[in-house]
Write an enzyme that holds these catalytic residues in place. Structure first.
Site, PDB file in Angstrom:
ATOM      1  N   ASP A   1      -9.356   0.009  -9.652  1.00 56.12           N
ATOM      2  CA  ASP A   1     -10.081  -0.570  -8.585  1.00 56.12           C
ATOM      3  C   ASP A   1     -11.052   0.137  -8.273  1.00 56.12           C
ATOM      4  O   ASP A   1     -12.231  -0.221  -8.600  1.00 56.12           O
ATOM      5  CB  ASP A   1      -9.140  -0.975  -7.459  1.00 56.12           C
ATOM      6  CG  ASP A   1      -9.796  -1.590  -6.279  1.00 56.12           C
ATOM      7  OD1 ASP A   1     -10.944  -1.950  -6.397  1.00 56.12           O
ATOM      8  OD2 ASP A   1      -9.035  -2.066  -5.089  1.00 56.12           O
TER       9      ASP A   1
ATOM     10  N   LYS B   1     -14.225  -7.097  -7.260  1.00 53.08           N
ATOM     11  CA  LYS B   1     -14.357  -7.511  -5.919  1.00 53.08           C
ATOM     12  C   LYS B   1     -15.880  -8.427  -5.849  1.00 53.08           C
ATOM     13  O   LYS B   1     -16.828  -7.233  -6.108  1.00 53.08           O
ATOM     14  CB  LYS B   1     -13.990  -6.716  -4.928  1.00 53.08           C
ATOM     15  CG  LYS B   1     -12.528  -6.287  -4.807  1.00 53.08           C
ATOM     16  CD  LYS B   1     -12.076  -5.116  -3.865  1.00 53.08           C
ATOM     17  CE  LYS B   1     -10.940  -4.888  -3.965  1.00 53.08           C
ATOM     18  NZ  LYS B   1     -10.569  -3.497  -3.229  1.00 53.08           N
TER      19      LYS B   1
ATOM     20  N   GLU C   1      -1.998  -0.065  -8.702  1.00 52.32           N
ATOM     21  CA  GLU C   1      -3.604  -0.241  -8.709  1.00 52.32           C
ATOM     22  C   GLU C   1      -3.825   1.390  -8.336  1.00 52.32           C
ATOM     23  O   GLU C   1      -3.334   1.872  -7.195  1.00 52.32           O
ATOM     24  CB  GLU C   1      -3.867  -1.246  -7.506  1.00 52.32           C
ATOM     25  CG  GLU C   1      -4.824  -2.077  -7.999  1.00 52.32           C
ATOM     26  CD  GLU C   1      -5.153  -3.009  -6.420  1.00 52.32           C
ATOM     27  OE1 GLU C   1      -6.335  -2.730  -6.047  1.00 52.32           O
ATOM     28  OE2 GLU C   1      -4.552  -3.862  -6.374  1.00 52.32           O
TER      29      GLU C   1
ATOM     30  N   ASP D   1      -0.395  -0.256  -4.656  1.00 53.80           N
ATOM     31  CA  ASP D   1      -1.848   0.131  -4.804  1.00 53.80           C
ATOM     32  C   ASP D   1      -1.994   1.509  -3.880  1.00 53.80           C
ATOM     33  O   ASP D   1      -1.551   1.510  -2.627  1.00 53.80           O
ATOM     34  CB  ASP D   1      -2.720  -0.836  -3.789  1.00 53.80           C
ATOM     35  CG  ASP D   1      -4.323  -0.486  -4.145  1.00 53.80           C
ATOM     36  OD1 ASP D   1      -4.561   0.640  -4.518  1.00 53.80           O
ATOM     37  OD2 ASP D   1      -5.074  -1.395  -3.585  1.00 53.80           O
TER      38      ASP D   1
ATOM     39  N   LYS E   1       0.936  -1.066  -0.005  1.00 55.91           N
ATOM     40  CA  LYS E   1      -0.090   0.068  -0.059  1.00 55.91           C
ATOM     41  C   LYS E   1       0.868   1.171   0.110  1.00 55.91           C
ATOM     42  O   LYS E   1       2.039   1.344   0.866  1.00 55.91           O
ATOM     43  CB  LYS E   1      -1.088   0.032   1.441  1.00 55.91           C
ATOM     44  CG  LYS E   1      -1.840  -1.144   1.440  1.00 55.91           C
ATOM     45  CD  LYS E   1      -2.918  -0.962   0.227  1.00 55.91           C
ATOM     46  CE  LYS E   1      -4.143  -1.879   0.311  1.00 55.91           C
ATOM     47  NZ  LYS E   1      -5.147  -1.630  -0.916  1.00 55.91           N
TER      48      LYS E   1
HETATM   49 MG    MG Z   1      -6.973  -1.651  -4.449  1.00 54.30          MG
END
Ligand code: MG
Length: 336
Positions: free
Chosen positions: A229, A251, A204, A178, A154
């Site tokens: 995303d 997702k 991402e 991400d 992250k």
């Molecule tokens: Mg993501």
């Protein structure tokens, strides 16, 4: 069919920090649908970013009760009916969708992947996520995650470059990053070009969800693939993001379950997009449902169950990152 939901508070092993927030627990819910002697299980991980809460999710389940009919095989009709009753609320619908596939698989005595005509040997390898922390702590977490050949890091802090350097010093894993919408397009181009020498597989969601022009500009100015995303929630978003990114992250909790995820996978392929399946903080129940779809995708980020202390279920297992599907009927998930 009878439906019930009960809240479950998933406890994160360590606080999970991304660019916009930090999470200590995840207030999810387990949904149970009963049909004759069969029980189907589903899970919702409602996310405030997508307009849901545990309360709205439970209220949806109350609204769905009495509207499921008495044929669990009529998944298309049932889920269309739920969309007519109330829009959005994807995690509540995902939980119902999962429970229906679980029942159908149990009635036919086949695992979900077989029901979908998929080959369990072709599952993806999942990444393991390192949340935002100090460079030292992120490097420590990377060392602890040595069993996973792919790390998702992250980013979206002032010290991203230091964090990546620290991780690269101790790990030769494949690294994905991400940003969870943290950067402006200009910052993203600068940061991604600076991070690229550390061998990044893809980035991402560098910018704000609706900034599709920004995504396109970034993609044209960095040497690393860009995956949408937050910019790609349902199948309707795919034609819009195609041409702006290299791939999408699907997702179950964003799109509303297995049925909708299948539509997204095939629509993405028709637009020449790479496909990733990701997750929220979820138990082995919802993670296993998503894992059954991974023979169809390029990348998996299905580690939500690996980040919690009190997983109430067993299902998919992970060996050196490879997702190993259970062979039981339906989702193949059992109480731990
Ligand atoms: Mg993501």
């Amino acid at each position: 069919m009878h439906i019930d939901a009960k809240p479950i508070d998933l406890k994160l092993t360590v606080p999970f920090r991304i660019s916009r927030n930090v999470q200590y627990t995840s207030p999810n819910a387990i949904v149970q649908i009963n049909y004759e002697e069969f029980t189907g299980l589903g899970e919702a991980a409602p996310d405030g970013y997508y307009g849901e809460s545990l309360e709205t999710m439970l209220a949806c389940v109350s609204m769905f009760a009495g509207n499921l009919g008495d044929d669990p095989f009529a998944i298309e009709d049932i889920l269309n009916r739920l969309d007519e009753i109330i829009g959005l609320n994807p995690s509540a619908k995902a939980a119902v969708d999962m429970a229906l596939y679980d029942i159908v698989g149990k009635m036919l005595n086949v695992p979900l992947y077989k029901l979908l005509g998929l080959n369990a040997a072709n599952t993806a390898r999942t990444s393991f996520t390192i949340g935002i922390d100090t460079p030292e702590n992120m490097a420590k977490k990377a060392v602890l995650a040595h069993d996973y050949p792919i790390l998702k890091v992250k980013v979206g802090t002032k010290h991203d470059l230091d964090n990546l350097k620290a991780i690269r010093e101790v790990s030769s894993a494949t690294i994905r990053v991400d940003a969870n919408t943290a950067w402006t397009p200009k910052e993203a181009i600068k940061m991604i070009n600076a991070l690229a020498p550390y061998n990044i597989e893809f980035v991402e969601q560098p910018v704000f969800a609706h900034d599709l022009d920004g995504l396109r500009l970034i993609r044209e100015n960095v040497p690393v693939p860009i995956i949408a995303d937050e910019s790609c929630v349902t199948v309707d978003d795919i034609p819009r993001v195609a041409g702006c990114v290299d791939g999408i992250n699907i997702k179950l909790m964003k799109c509303g379950g297995v049925r909708h995820a299948l539509k997204m996978i095939h629509t993405a392929r028709a637009h020449n997009l790479q496909v990733m399946i990701g997750c929220m903080i979820e138990s082995s129940l919802a993670i296993t449902a998503a894992a059954h779809l991974t023979p169809l995708v390029d990348y998996a980020d299905l580690d939500g169950h690996l980040l919690i202390d009190n997983d109430p279920y067993t299902g998919v297992t992970v060996e050196k990152g490879k997702l190993i599907l259970p062979d039981g009927p339906g989702l193949g998930v059992k109480p731990r």
